[in-house]
Design an enzyme around this catalytic site. Structure first.
Site, PDB file in Angstrom:
ATOM      1  N   ARG A 312      -6.116  -6.631   7.611  1.00 40.08           N
ATOM      2  CA  ARG A 312      -5.049  -6.563   6.603  1.00 40.08           C
ATOM      3  C   ARG A 312      -3.696  -6.328   7.284  1.00 40.08           C
ATOM      4  O   ARG A 312      -2.679  -6.859   6.860  1.00 40.08           O
ATOM      5  CB  ARG A 312      -5.347  -5.502   5.547  1.00 40.08           C
ATOM      6  CG  ARG A 312      -4.433  -5.600   4.333  1.00 40.08           C
ATOM      7  CD  ARG A 312      -4.892  -4.730   3.176  1.00 40.08           C
ATOM      8  NE  ARG A 312      -5.916  -5.375   2.361  1.00 40.08           N
ATOM      9  CZ  ARG A 312      -5.685  -6.242   1.385  1.00 40.08           C
ATOM     10  NH1 ARG A 312      -4.447  -6.589   1.080  1.00 40.08           N
ATOM     11  NH2 ARG A 312      -6.671  -6.770   0.690  1.00 40.08           N
ATOM     12  N   GLU A 717      -2.000  -0.594  -4.896  1.00 41.74           N
ATOM     13  CA  GLU A 717      -1.477  -0.351  -3.553  1.00 41.74           C
ATOM     14  C   GLU A 717      -0.093  -0.954  -3.282  1.00 41.74           C
ATOM     15  O   GLU A 717       0.712  -0.350  -2.566  1.00 41.74           O
ATOM     16  CB  GLU A 717      -2.446  -0.895  -2.495  1.00 41.74           C
ATOM     17  CG  GLU A 717      -3.802  -0.250  -2.484  1.00 41.74           C
ATOM     18  CD  GLU A 717      -4.796  -1.076  -1.688  1.00 41.74           C
ATOM     19  OE1 GLU A 717      -5.206  -2.159  -2.163  1.00 41.74           O
ATOM     20  OE2 GLU A 717      -5.143  -0.663  -0.578  1.00 41.74           O
TER      21      GLU A 717
HETATM   22  N1  MTE Z   1      -3.875   6.121  -8.245  1.00 40.37           N
HETATM   23  C1  MTE Z   1      -4.322   7.387  -8.432  1.00 40.37           C
HETATM   24  N2  MTE Z   1      -3.786   8.106  -9.433  1.00 40.37           N
HETATM   25  N3  MTE Z   1      -5.278   7.936  -7.644  1.00 40.37           N
HETATM   26  C2  MTE Z   1      -5.835   7.231  -6.595  1.00 40.37           C
HETATM   27  O1  MTE Z   1      -6.707   7.735  -5.896  1.00 40.37           O
HETATM   28  N4  MTE Z   1      -5.867   5.099  -5.355  1.00 40.37           N
HETATM   29  C3  MTE Z   1      -5.106   3.899  -4.970  1.00 40.37           C
HETATM   30  C4  MTE Z   1      -4.587   3.181  -6.212  1.00 40.37           C
HETATM   31  N5  MTE Z   1      -3.967   4.101  -7.111  1.00 40.37           N
HETATM   32  C5  MTE Z   1      -5.380   5.886  -6.366  1.00 40.37           C
HETATM   33  C6  MTE Z   1      -4.393   5.364  -7.253  1.00 40.37           C
HETATM   34  C7  MTE Z   1      -5.859   2.956  -4.166  1.00 40.37           C
HETATM   35  S1  MTE Z   1      -6.020   3.248  -2.528  1.00 40.37           S
HETATM   36  C8  MTE Z   1      -6.392   1.824  -4.713  1.00 40.37           C
HETATM   37  S2  MTE Z   1      -7.179   0.682  -3.732  1.00 40.37           S
HETATM   38  C9  MTE Z   1      -6.331   1.542  -6.140  1.00 40.37           C
HETATM   39  O2  MTE Z   1      -5.691   2.575  -6.855  1.00 40.37           O
HETATM   40  C10 MTE Z   1      -7.748   1.357  -6.664  1.00 40.37           C
HETATM   41  O3  MTE Z   1      -7.794   1.173  -8.024  1.00 40.37           O
HETATM   42  P1  MTE Z   1      -7.534  -0.240  -8.740  1.00 40.37           P
HETATM   43  O4  MTE Z   1      -8.207  -1.284  -7.908  1.00 40.37           O
HETATM   44  O5  MTE Z   1      -8.145  -0.066 -10.051  1.00 40.37           O
HETATM   45  O6  MTE Z   1      -6.053  -0.424  -8.762  1.00 40.37           O
HETATM   46  N1  HPA Z   2      -9.229  -2.918   1.076  1.00 42.26           N
HETATM   47  C1  HPA Z   2      -9.920  -1.811   0.861  1.00 42.26           C
HETATM   48  N2  HPA Z   2     -11.168  -1.640   1.209  1.00 42.26           N
HETATM   49  C2  HPA Z   2     -11.775  -2.648   1.821  1.00 42.26           C
HETATM   50  C3  HPA Z   2     -11.107  -3.842   2.082  1.00 42.26           C
HETATM   51  C4  HPA Z   2      -9.761  -3.985   1.688  1.00 42.26           C
HETATM   52  O1  HPA Z   2      -9.111  -5.025   1.891  1.00 42.26           O
HETATM   53  N3  HPA Z   2     -11.962  -4.656   2.715  1.00 42.26           N
HETATM   54  C5  HPA Z   2     -13.105  -3.952   2.837  1.00 42.26           C
HETATM   55  N4  HPA Z   2     -13.000  -2.746   2.295  1.00 42.26           N
HETATM   56 MO1  MOS Z   3      -7.684   1.605  -1.578  1.00 48.18          MO
HETATM   57  S1  MOS Z   3      -7.123   2.064   0.352  1.00 48.18           S
HETATM   58  O1  MOS Z   3      -8.230   0.024  -1.072  1.00 48.18           O
HETATM   59  O2  MOS Z   3      -9.086   2.542  -1.664  1.00 48.18           O
END
Ligand code: MTE
Ligand code: HPA
Ligand code: MOS
Length: 755
Positions: A312, A717
């Site tokens: 990534r 993210e």
């Molecule tokens: N938001 C909150 N409140 N708490 C969290 O732990 N994790 C983040 C993001 N937002 C997180 C957050 C991360 S690392 C990711 S990958 C995404 O939420 C995962 O959730 P989603 O795929 O439903 O957006």
């Molecule tokens: N993001 C988060 N977790 C993962 C990914 C990614 O792109 N690929 C494998 N695990």
């Molecule tokens: Mo988020 S770092 O992909 O859990």
């Protein structure tokens, strides 16, 4: 559809917002403990590197309340907890690889007794010299991989001007409010149910089964919610759950393992720190024509998910820009740090900082305004729109978010005002910075891009929704519930939310890579749509109208004429009487992905989420301290599924990114012991660090060109990268192109003193 039934897209509050505020929301440590529950504590390594000569567990066994003390020889299955490779032990057998590594587990009547007994164990260790800096690393854990386009060396030689740089960016502790925790409840025979605070229940299931030596099917993992995860519970939660399950197996009693904050910070992985070295060629207008760059991630002691993080980082290294001839490498080097892991952005933020470092140097060298240089190098428009690995970026959206952030922040006016301020103030200096990001959405590993859901409609019309995604505060559950409520056109309150459970939806991917609502939203849509189709057929028969004349609206089901109408519940009851199933699974796999990891080529992402930010800072040139005065963010969310949730994600991600780049500094002593293991020494942003002027805006009418669920785009993210605007503003205020992060006061002072 009329207004009331537009549930997808409504700014509904988080399903647990009130419960979070009142304390009613139940986290694992709030659950009533089953009778006989025991508590576990880890015995961890006091050194960063060493040979474990002996581990005498007897002193702990003699302590009050202790029921069992377990080491590597007590593991009935494999002593391996690695999520992908097989190279990470649960308990050290011979070589200690990092400070805080687990050596054994104490199980006692109370948590305090377990912690006290764990502290009584004094391992016999022959210390070895630790590798603590990327620069001192010798062995690659993964890669390095090379991303190439054109002929970088020839282009560099031919470029009218060249510049070079070397900089570094630190790691980051997740600092979830709820630490790592698992409650394992043994069942009959080999059965084990584990309540785990995890982003990845299926991986928890697999690793528990691997450690216990039982089939996956004997183990079930459940998670209703996490008190934050941020990537820190993608792989690390699995070994915590496995340790709890191991103790439960041995004692045949429920066992809870909740890591104290210090142990959590020492024993679980963090964001990968990065070291960058680059050379760029450019013309007098600031257009970058050639780039050779090497990025090295500190992987810590083991692979964990570093392969994905490195990929990534590579695929985000050129970010929203276009460079015709380039060669960029990225690998993860082995150190004696805890194994670094997923953290919001997953290497993307680290990768995307490369080009902004280059842009700052090029602007300085050419004497052009950095925003002019930035715009000149955007992908699309007059420049090629393809990423170096071959996927197209949307140049129109890149320019749009940039222009809107510039306008929202009144960039030109602020520039003039800042110049006037700096001309008159003896010690304070203000600065302005911008950042633009194109974040690729999909797991870098194609097979992870799949999801399942299970939807039931009961005979009164109430609905139960289960899917493979986990709730960590990001609002996934409400978003997916909105999708289902929209399909049935029923009030959101009638959609009951099930905890994530490996027995309800199997073989799931982690909730990560911001794909939660994309993947689970479609899977739940497909499940609900299957039921809706069956219900429509029963309704058509009942009304005596054509199936395609049946409409679901506002909790009602309507036929061809005005008097043909049933409530959703009445129709559900009729389906049951007609012996038509009201339950369905749904499945989704993201289409059109292809990825050649060795060649770093293909289409790894379903689409990109774009964003831009402008931030203003003031620095104190006497102390190196700073404050962020304003931030204006514009984030593309496509057609947002829930603008209230998405705005919260944009704000939270930006502030979290700001912490990473400014105040959050991980510090290891010369012996390699992490000394920033609590809030007193590790400074995450507080409410007073939020800029007094803070505008987080969703791009209006953001076009989602990929076939995403209700044309929404992922948001979890991507906005974290926008904190790069603060980094750039600090450079502007200090009058430097080079600024390592995190920008501590010491670093800012030193940067200002450079020639
Ligand atoms: N938001 C909150 N409140 N708490 C969290 O732990 N994790 C983040 C993001 N937002 C997180 C957050 C991360 S690392 C990711 S990958 C995404 O939420 C995962 O959730 P989603 O795929 O439903 O957006
Ligand atoms: N993001 C988060 N977790 C993962 C990914 C990614 O792109 N690929 C494998 N695990
Ligand atoms: Mo988020 S770092 O992909 O859990």
């Amino acid at each position: 559809m009329n207004a009331v039934t537009k549930i997808a897209g409504a700014a509904l509050r988080h399903d647990s917002a009130v419960k979070h505020a009142t304390g009613e929301a139940r986290f694992i440590d709030d659950m009533a403990e089953p009778a006989g529950t025991l508590h576990a504590a880890l015995v961890t390594s006091p050194v960063a590197h060493g040979q474990l000569r002996a581990l005498d567990l007897a002193p702990a066994r003699a302590m009050p309340g202790v029921v069992a003390v377990l080491g590597p020889t007590d593991i009935p299955g494999e002593n391996d907890i690695a999520p992908i490779a097989r190279n990470e032990v649960l308990f050290v057998e011979t070589i200690i690889e990092h400070h805080g590594q687990a050596l054994a587990l104490v199980v006692a009547r109370t948590r305090d007794e377990a912690l006290r007994a764990a502290a009584a164990i004094k391992p016999d260790i022959e210390a070895l010299p630790p590798i603590l800096r990327i620069q001192d690393g010798r062995d690659w854990l993964v890669g390095p991989f090379t991303m190439k386009n054109g002929d970088a060396d020839t282009a560099l030689a031919a470029a009218p001007f060249t510049a070079q740089g070397e900089f570094e960016v630190g790691g980051q502790e997740h600092f979830y409010l709820e630490g790592q925790v698992a409650l394992a409840i043994p069942g009959e025979g080999a059965e084990m149910l584990v309540h785990s605070s995890t982003q990845h229940p299926s991986e928890g299931q697999h690793i528990i089964a691997r450690v216990l030596g039982v089939p996956y099917g004997a183990v079930q993992v459940q998670c209703r919610r996490m008190g934050g995860a941020f990537g820190g519970k993608e792989s690390n939660a699995s070994w915590v759950a496995a340790a709890a399950a191991l103790a439960a197996r041995h004692t045949n009693r429920p066992v809870k393992l909740r890591l104290p904050r210090k142990a959590d910070m020492a024993a679980t992985g963090k964001r990968h720190p990065f070291l960058y070295r680059w050379r760029a060629g450019f013309d007098a207008a600031g257009r970058i024509t050639a780039l050779v760059a090497d990025m090295t991630a500190d992987g810590g002691h083991s692979v964990d998910m570093s392969g994905g993080v490195v990929m990534r980082a590579l695929t985000h290294a050129i970010n929203a820009y276009s460079v015709a001839d380039l060669r960029v490498t990225c690998g993860a080097i082995k150190t004696n740090h805890v194994s670094n892991t997923a953290f919001r952005g997953f290497g993307g933020p680290q990768g995307a900082m490369l080009m902004d470092d280059v842009l700052a140097h090029v602007a300085r060298a050419t004497g052009h305004d950095i925003e002019a240089v930035r715009a000149r190098n955007f992908a699309g428009g007059p420049n090629p729109s393809h990423t170096p690995y071959g996927q197209a970026l949307e140049g129109d959206l890149i320019r749009r978010v940039h222009a809107e952030a510039m306008a929202d922040s009144s960039w030109d006016r602020r520039r003039a005002e800042i110049a006037a301020f700096n001309a008159t103030h003896p010690t304070l200096r203000r600065g302005l910075g911008c950042f633009v990001s194109a974040f690729g959405i999909s797991f870098g590993i194609p097979h992870l891009n799949q999801a399942g859901a299970l939807v039931h409609v009961y005979t009164d019309g109430s609905v139960r929704l289960a899917h493979g995604g986990t709730e960590m505060g990001q609002g996934l559950f409400i978003k997916v519930a909105q999708v289902v409520a929209e399909v049935f056109s029923v009030p959101i309150e009638t959609v009951g939310l099930a905890a994530t459970h490996t027995a309800e939806v199997p073989n799931t991917s982690p909730t990560a890579a911001s794909t939660g609502s994309d993947l689970n939203g479609w899977a739940a849509f497909n499940a609900a749509d299957a039921i809706r189709t069956r219900m429509a057929s029963v309704a058509a028969k009942h009304f005596g109208c054509a199936e395609d004349a049946v409409r679901f609206e506002d909790g009602q089901v309507l036929g061809a004429t005005d008097n043909q109408r049933l409530t959703f519940g009445e129709l559900a009851k009729k389906c049951w009487l007609a012996r038509v199933s009201l339950s369905a699974t749904g499945y989704y796999a993201t289409p059109d992905l292809e990825w050649d990891m060795q060649a770093v080529r293909g289409k790894p992402f379903f689409y990109f989420s774009y964003g831009a930010a402008v931030s203003e800072v003031v620095i104190d040139t006497l102390t190196g301290e700073h404050r962020v005065l304003s931030a204006h963010l514009v984030q593309d969310c496509g057609k947002s599924l829930n603008p209230a949730i998405d705005r919260g994600q944009i704000e939270g991600a930006f502030i979290q990114g700001m912490g990473w780049l400014t105040s959050e500094e991980l510090w290891w002593d010369p012996a390699g012991r992490l000394r920033t293991v609590g809030p007193s020494t590790y400074k995450i942003p507080g409410s007073r660090d939020v800029p007094p002027v803070f505008q987080a805006r969703i791009l209006e009418a953001g076009p989602a060109r990929a076939n995403t669920i209700f044309r929404s785009k992922a948001v979890g993210e991507p906005p974290l990268l926008l904190a790069g605007a603060v980094w750039n503003a600090l450079k502007d205020a200090a009058g430097v192109a080079h600024l390592d992060a995190p920008v501590s006061p010491e670093r800012l002072l030193r940067a200002g003193q450079r020639p």
